[in-house]
Scaffold this active site. Structure first.
Site, PDB file in Angstrom:
ATOM      1  CG  ASN A 513      68.868   5.986  78.455  1.00  0.00           C
ATOM      2  OD1 ASN A 513      67.737   6.299  78.124  1.00  0.00           O
ATOM      3  ND2 ASN A 513      69.156   5.525  79.652  1.00  0.00           N
ATOM      4  CE1 TYR A 514      74.591   8.564  76.495  1.00  0.00           C
ATOM      5  CE2 TYR A 514      73.995   7.133  78.311  1.00  0.00           C
ATOM      6  CZ  TYR A 514      74.295   8.381  77.826  1.00  0.00           C
ATOM      7  OH  TYR A 514      74.284   9.458  78.674  1.00  0.00           O
ATOM      8  CG  LEU A 515      74.454   0.531  73.794  1.00  0.00           C
ATOM      9  CD1 LEU A 515      74.553  -0.828  74.441  1.00  0.00           C
ATOM     10  CD2 LEU A 515      75.795   0.950  73.188  1.00  0.00           C
TER      11      LEU A 515
END
Length: 556
Positions: A513-515
DNA sequence: GGGTACACTTAGCAACTCACGA
DNA sequence: TCGTGAGTTGCTAAGTGTACCC
């Protein structure tokens, strides 16, 4: 592969807010109907056997299935369960069953345990039959047609009824999550498509044709009154494009983040309290990757907070601690009631501001009483198009991965490089506070690994001895064997290090979800690492767009 | 501004699967 | 061939943020 429409290239969707022009699907798979218990499985009240009505029995089985879970000992859980259970009882049942302590669900519990044992012990053939049936269901209901492409649906099954299990200290734990009927379900599909049929003798609540949204099916659950959706899989065009957009917004933030930082530093000095609060909160969101922290309705869910909803009781200020000046100690429950604990030295101005914000307040008062997420996000929107609080988490996570990869990757062997990648990933997970419970089998699995390492070391020293005594003509082959063993040993040791460092850290959430996946793809290309070492099949499907797109010189 | 409905992303854990070693 | 456990997938709760109403 990744679905794309030839008419509308990747990243260039219609501007009228429509998400698709054609959508056809088979609707949801309903939960299996309740199967009454065989008559030899009994329920006892106050020591006496009692035959329950099917409605009451079903709810009783939900409780019985959870018997050896800690939940069922909790007061709130029991109270909520009993209250909802009684609503399902026939009137005689209701008048008889007045005390949960007198209910004996043991036979039911044993029955379900036996059933699950039996399932495990099924013959290969029977297991295969189930697998085939699941595959058939997936093929029939697991896909839809959206704009000329067959797309995988994420969750095509309606959630079955059961007892609600919230996370943390949830006030509604134990409540009955009721069975969803076709009459509760809204179908969304295109006008010209073949509508999914409701089960015989039933009707959908509504069939609508709204192409401004991406969901195929929705219903309202009864615990919080929230709407649940059936949507597409992360590998779908519609999700992939949104994901790509998210990272592009985060990259835009990269371009102006220094300006923003200067801005909020200036704002720490503002004459206006609301601006100072906004600036300090933003500093936390930026520096510590805290979540925005929307307000929550009290008593509706567990008491958790994010940045804007921090209370005075969640921080402690130390002018000096452990040799550092101006230390802020955070201790609060965040999303999913995961504890956030951190001690951070901050700039003097931030510290002084915090002292000011806390003046004359009670522990349960809001730290930022002149701020909420809506105010903060409005401000952010003015600073950069598309900027919201959560973009900082994405930005800081991705930039951290990129930096860490640069710093940690050395020109060593493959396992060492993978370890570097995992360490970079870990730095992000720690930043974002992605924790997990230490696996129950952790100690044992570490021991097993250590045993393997010891055995390998023994093999290696044997081999070393052999090399010494070997004749010249055998030396070459011995050397090869020796090399191979060393490699295997190193691999095991790296694995042990990785596992130990990772015992309470969850890497998956940040990875998913973030990278920005293009950072990882570029890293793999640069170092000649097969993408399979970093992303498993599901992840490769989700990130297909990035795997296609990114070259070895990609810069976030 | 504040409340609410809605849509969508992010989250950890449990269940399941499948490869591996005994 | 079987049991084990690490990795994978499914599940669904719990967040974020916008739109719209007053």
């Amino acid at each position: 592969g990744f679905a794309r429409t030839p008419q509308v290239p990747f990243g260039e969707r219609a501007t009228d807010g429509s998400k698709w022009s054609f959508l056809e699907h088979k609707g949801p798979v309903m939960a299996a109907p309740y199967e009454p218990l065989p008559s030899n499985v009994r329920f006892f009240y106050d020591g006496k056997q009692m035959k329950l009505s099917p409605e009451a029995e079903e709810v009783a089985t939900f409780f019985a299935k959870m018997l050896d879970h800690e939940y069922t000992t909790k007061d709130t859980f029991r109270k909520n369960f009993f209250k909802d259970w009684r609503k399902e009882m026939a009137s005689e049942e209701k008048s008889k069953i007045t005390d949960l302590k007198k209910c004996n669900f043991n036979e039911m519990g044993e029955y379900f345990k036996a059933q699950s044992e039996a399932r495990k012990a099924m013959t290969k053939d029977d297991k295969l039959k189930i697998k085939v049936e699941n595959e058939r269901l997936l093929q029939e209901y697991g896909f839809c047609i959206m704009d000329n492409h067959k797309e995988r649906i994420a969750n095509f099954r309606i959630e079955p009824p059961g007892l609600f299990r919230g996370r943390g200290d949830h006030p509604k734990m134990g409540m009955l999550k009721r069975r969803i009927r076709p009459e509760d379900i809204i179908i969304n599909c295109s006008k010209g498509s073949k509508h999914p049929k409701s089960p015989p003798g039933t009707k959908w609540k509504e069939v609508r044709h709204d192409n401004k949204v991406t969901w195929l099916v929705s219903w309202t659950e009864n615990i919080q009154g929230a709407i649940k959706y059936i949507m597409l899989n992360p590998s779908s065009r519609i999700k992939g494009e949104k994901d790509w957009q998210k990272y592009e917004t985060a990259r835009n933030l990269k371009k102006c983040v220094e300006r923003l930082r200067n801005q909020y530093r200036e704002d720490w000095k503002s004459k206006e309290m609301r601006i100072r609060q906004r600036a300090v909160a933003l500093y936390f969101i930026d520096k510590l990757a805290l979540r925005a922290g929307n307000e929550k309705e009290e008593g509706e869910s567990a008491d958790t907070v994010g940045c804007c909803s921090l209370r005075v009781e969640h921080i402690n200020l130390y002018p000096e601690k452990d040799g550092q000046d101006f230390v802020v100690e955070f201790d609060f429950l965040g999303k999913d009631s995961i504890r956030y604990y951190n001690k951070v030295p901050v700039e003097k101005r931030v510290f002084k501001n915090l002292q000011l914000f806390m003046e004359n307040k009670q522990p349960e008062d809001d730290l930022f009483d002149r701020l909420n997420t809506s105010i903060l996000n409005k401000h952010l929107q003015e600073l950069m198009d598309g900027l919201t609080a959560k973009v900082f988490r994405t930005y800081n996570a991705s930039i951290t991965l990129q930096q860490q990869l640069k710093e940690l990757t050395t020109d060593e062997n493959l396992p060492a490089k993978i370890l570097s990648y995992n360490r970079a990933n870990r730095a992000v997970a720690i930043l974002c506070n992605h924790q997990r419970a230490q696996p129950k089998t952790f100690e044992k699995s570490m021991q097993n690994l250590q045993t393997k390492i010891d055995a390998k070391k023994d093999q290696l020293s044997d081999a070393k001895r052999d090399v010494k005594s070997a004749k010249a003509d055998l030396k070459v082959r011995r050397d090869e064997k020796f090399k191979k063993l060393e490699e295997q040993l190193m691999k095991l040791e790296v694995q042990a290090t990785d596992r130990e460092e990772n015992k309470q850290i969850a890497l998956g959430t940040s990875k998913l979800n973030y990278l920005d996946p293009r950072i990882s793809v570029a890293w793999c290309k640069k170092w000649g690492i097969p993408i399979e070492k970093i992303y498993n099949k599901t992840q490769r499907e989700k990130f297909a767009w990035a795997i296609d797109m990114a070259e070895d010189d990609y810069e976030f």
